[in-house]
Write a protein that holds these residues in place. Structure first.
Motif: not given
Length: 307
Positions: A25-26, A62-64, A31-35, A13-19
């Motif tokens: 977080v959303a 925190a991401f983990v 992404m987790t649900d999709a995978f 998984a990539p780490t999603p970032f805001l702009p």
């Protein structure tokens, strides 16, 4: 916890970032649900394509924690913990295991000289991690070559449960490892391929148990694994070949993650294709080429239609 029977598709998984560069977080939840919905057997986070070096230790954990809470035990999660020093490796590894990670992935640090230095380093790393251990064999990144006999020696430690086989060309090494197992010269370990999925059918035919990669259409990887397991090699190859142009485009050194995030945005899996600086930016021309490949893929593959 991860063990030597692991198989299937572990999506990196990539780490999603805001702009603004903050963790999204959303998008992480979506992404987790999709995978998982795509049929993933597991997930790997904070890997090479997870921009782990750009995260602070607190952000990493925190991401983990966020991913593990969203997974809620449905599939195992492997956390990448390769680091220049053992102190940082231990902090990420032990913190992740305490949060519920199933295993930890580590590759040899660049600059090691000679077989014994590599074997000694991995032995020390396994002591530091002291958890189910995934050995990442990725010499294109590390500059470290590990032969099949070296891997056999490292696998004598029962904590090494999986080999992430990413040498390139690496199919003969995969065969050599399986031969050593068959000859009783090493215990059997789980082997998952990598390198963007470019050789998935061949890796499975050589004895791999699945793949650990981050291609933007993991559903295809799951289907190919199922077809190969059912003995339908031609059908598996036909499906794989439809995606090969996009796979090839995605694995371009340096630019690959930007393309992968772009496609994941097009699929609605993450909200932004932001990479943390320093990182490449896709040109309009590259985006147009990716759009063209998605349109071609959508003609024959329902998976791509939404993109």
């Amino acid at each position: 916890m991860l063990d030597r029977s692991a198989k299937g598709v572990f999506v990196i998984a990539p780490t999603p970032f805001l702009p603004d560069g903050a963790i999204d977080v959303a998008s992480t939840d979506r992404m987790t649900d999709a995978f998982i919905a795509a049929g993933a057997s597991g997930m790997t986070i904070l890997g090479v394509m997870g921009e782990a070096p750009k995260l602070t230790e607190a952000e990493s954990l925190a991401f983990v924690d966020r991913v593990l809470k969203r997974v809620a035990g449905r599939i195992p999660v492997v956390v990448g913990a390769s680091a220049p020093g053992f102190a940082q490796m231990k902090a990420i590894a032990r913190g992740s295991i305490d949060l519920g990670a199933a295993g930890i992935m580590v590759s040899p640090t660049p600059g090691l000289k000679g077989d014994e230095a590599v074997i000694s380093y991995i032995a020390q790393a396994m002591d530091v991690v002291d958890a189910p251990f995934v050995l990442q064999d990725y010499p294109q990144l590390t500059g470290i070559t590990m032969t099949a006999p070296m891997i056999a020696r490292m696998a004598q430690d029962q904590r090494m449960v999986m080999l992430k086989a990413e040498d390139w060309p690496g199919l003969d090494k995969l065969t050599a490892v399986r031969r050593l197992e068959a000859e009783g010269k090493m215990p059997r370990v789980s082997i998952l391929g990598g390198v963007g999925g470019q050789f998935l059918p061949e890796e499975l035919a050589r004895g791999a148990d699945g793949i650990m990669t981050g291609y933007a259409f993991p559903e295809m990887l799951v289907k190919v694994c199922a077809l190969m397991a059912a003995g339908s090699r031609d059908a598996a190859q036909d499906l794989f070949d439809l995606h090969l142009p996009l796979i090839r485009t995605e694995v371009q050194p340096g630019l690959g993650l930007a393309i992968r995030k772009y496609v994941l945005v097009k699929r609605g899996i993450i909200a932004h294709d932001t990479l943390r600086a320093p990182g490449p930016k896709m040109s309009k021309e590259t985006a147009g080429e990716v759009d063209y490949l998605l349109a071609r893929l959508a003609r024959t593959e329902r998976l791509a239609a939404a993109a």
